[in-house]
Design a protein around this motif. Structure first.
Motif, short mmCIF file in Angstrom:
data_model
loop_
_atom_site.label_atom_id
_atom_site.label_comp_id
_atom_site.label_asym_id
_atom_site.label_seq_id
_atom_site.Cartn_x
_atom_site.Cartn_y
_atom_site.Cartn_z
N GLU A 178 0.84 -1.16 0.18
CA GLU A 178 0.01 -0.17 -0.07
C GLU A 178 0.73 1.44 -0.10
N ALA A 179 2.10 1.22 0.80
CA ALA A 179 2.84 2.36 0.82
C ALA A 179 3.51 2.60 -0.36
N CYS A 180 3.93 1.62 -1.17
CA CYS A 180 4.71 1.65 -2.58
C CYS A 180 3.75 2.23 -3.45
N ILE A 181 2.55 1.75 -3.42
CA ILE A 181 1.52 2.36 -4.60
C ILE A 181 1.50 3.67 -4.49
N ARG A 182 0.94 4.20 -3.07
CA ARG A 182 1.02 5.65 -2.92
C ARG A 182 2.17 6.48 -3.15
N ALA A 183 3.15 5.85 -3.00
CA ALA A 183 4.62 6.80 -3.14
C ALA A 183 4.51 6.80 -4.57
N VAL A 184 4.67 5.88 -5.24
CA VAL A 184 4.85 5.94 -6.85
C VAL A 184 3.69 6.77 -7.35
N ASP A 185 2.55 6.85 -7.10
CA ASP A 185 1.60 7.64 -7.59
C ASP A 185 1.76 8.74 -7.16
N GLN A 186 2.19 9.32 -5.83
CA GLN A 186 2.53 10.69 -5.78
C GLN A 186 3.75 11.17 -6.52
N ALA A 187 4.63 10.31 -6.49
CA ALA A 187 5.72 10.79 -7.04
C ALA A 187 5.64 11.10 -8.54
N VAL A 188 4.77 10.38 -9.34
CA VAL A 188 4.51 10.58 -10.63
C VAL A 188 3.59 11.86 -10.90
N HIS A 189 2.77 12.11 -9.91
CA HIS A 189 1.76 13.28 -9.80
C HIS A 189 2.58 14.53 -9.68
N THR A 190 3.74 14.10 -8.64
CA THR A 190 4.69 15.44 -8.52
C THR A 190 5.32 16.08 -9.73
N LEU A 191 5.82 15.28 -10.36
CA LEU A 191 6.58 15.36 -11.44
C LEU A 191 5.70 15.95 -12.83
N GLY A 192 4.34 15.51 -12.48
CA GLY A 192 3.46 15.87 -13.79
C GLY A 192 3.67 14.92 -15.18
N GLY A 193 3.69 15.78 -16.34
CA GLY A 193 4.19 15.08 -17.38
C GLY A 193 5.85 14.65 -17.52
#
Length: 388
Positions: free
Chosen positions: A329-344
């Motif tokens: 669960e922590a990994c999924i949220r970390a990856v999702d937030q990382a991608v969202h932080t970088l945008g495109g």
């Protein structure tokens, strides 16, 4: 991430493995994944340095340590962007089972090679009609009349069979008709007659391929059996608990890699009024939350490893399942937030995050699904009745 709870020896191991991982890095890992090639160079180097067999007995070439040490190896390689999936299977599952239950001949034949990386093993438990229900395993083992064994059945989603010298197959004695699981474990060399494999066409890019296996009256000598024929769940979970601990390590390493990329980006990316985007709480708080959740998952993983290394299989089973759940669960949220932080930019090859979206999602279903872990905790920990 904080390592204050670890001994100086564990901290030194963590630093050394991190240095090795950074020598290879994410580009090395993703490049091989795109080509479907095993990271042999990294695998061999890790074996040469003693990392692959750090959990296996010293008298057979291992480090004489335990799952605490091996989980550090996988976590740090993952955090550097170069995880080794076969660490979960070869030394953690197969090596542990052989070390605990194998004959002296089996130990001498397999453990030194598993330690230095010259030998690799896969683990075959999942079946097409059983899924996560190991009580429905239909692969059968029967005596051949001459002291040997005949195995028949199918397995699916078995990792790395093409690069493994043998597969540790989970079967059941043919007379176990009552529904009571009496698993038995067999070492099946890759080129054994009747033992065939078919690659599964996966959408996800990974260096380790997935296979369906068919055992068509595979004849094995008596010494292919690992441990006792009727030892039951003890031998099986001697491998499955390390599998869950290492699954947690894999997820934590992946989450750490993604989070580090996002934090670095948030510190330097400037859009408004000269302040980096990381100064804004909408960016900073989700990243902080991801860090907290990864730290908490690591604590549970450390607890599970400690219990397992202390010989508490029951306690380790509960903690290992919880650790795997929390880490996924922590990994999924970390990856999702990382991608969202970088945008495109989070979807470009340059930053190496996009491929983690699918890989992180896999952590919820493999090696055991989130729902099966919730079943385990609700039944075994909370004492709630079963719905099945």
């Amino acid at each position: 991430m904080s390592t204050v709870l670890e001994t100086e020896e564990l901290q030194a191991l963590r630093a050394a493995v991190a240095a090795l991982g950074k020598r290879f890095g994410r580009e090395y890992s993703t490049g091989l994944a795109r080509k479907g090639e095993h990271p042999r160079e990294l695998w061999d180097e890790a074996g040469k340095l003693g990392y692959l067999g750090v959990n296996l007995p010293a008298e057979y070439g291992g480090g004489g340590a335990g799952m605490a040490e091996l989980s550090i190896v996988l976590e740090e390689l993952g955090a550097a962007g170069s995880p080794l999936l076969m660490l979960v299977v070869s030394p953690a599952i197969c090596g542990t089972v052989i070390a605990r239950f194998g004959t002296e001949e089996q130990k001498r034949a397999w453990l030194p090679g598993l330690c230095d990386g010259s030998l690799t093993m896969s683990f075959g438990i999942t079946e097409p009609d059983a899924g996560s229900n190991s009580h429905r395993i239909t692969t059968t083992a029967r005596r051949d009349g001459a002291g040997g064994w005949i195995l028949s059945g199918r397995k699916v989603f078995i990792s790395g069979v093409d690069i493994s010298d043998a597969t540790l197959i989970v079967g059941r004695t043919e007379d176990a008709k009552s529904g009571t699981l009496k698993p038995c474990l067999f070492i099946v060399p890759r080129d054994t007659p009747g033992f065939s494999r078919t690659r599964i066409d996966m959408e996800i890019q990974a260096a380790e391929k997935q296979f369906e296996l068919v055992l068509d009256d595979v004849r094995l000598p008596a010494d292919a059996l690992v441990g006792e024929e009727d030892a039951g769940l003890l031998q099986l979970f001697a491998g499955l608990n390390p599998e869950r601990i290492m699954g947690a390590a894999f997820s934590i390493g992946m989450g750490r890699y993604a989070l580090e990329r996002a934090v670095d980006y948030a510190k330097t990316r400037t859009v408004w009024k000269g302040a980096p985007i990381g100064a804004h709480q909408a960016i900073a708080h989700p990243l902080a939350q991801a860090h907290i959740e990864l730290e908490l998952a690591r604590l549970m993983m450390q607890k599970a490893a400690k219990l397992y290394d202390d010989g508490d299989d029951t306690g380790a089973g509960e903690a290992a399942n919880m650790a795997k759940y929390a880490a996924a669960e922590a990994c999924i949220r970390a990856v999702d937030q990382a991608v969202h932080t970088l945008g495109g930019n989070g979807l470009t090859r340059e930053y190496g995050l996009a491929s983690l979206i699918t890989a992180a999602r896999v952590s919820r279903i493999a090696p055991v699904s989130r729902e099966m872990i919730l079943n385990y905790v609700s039944h075994q920990t909370l004492g709630l009745p079963k719905s099945y």
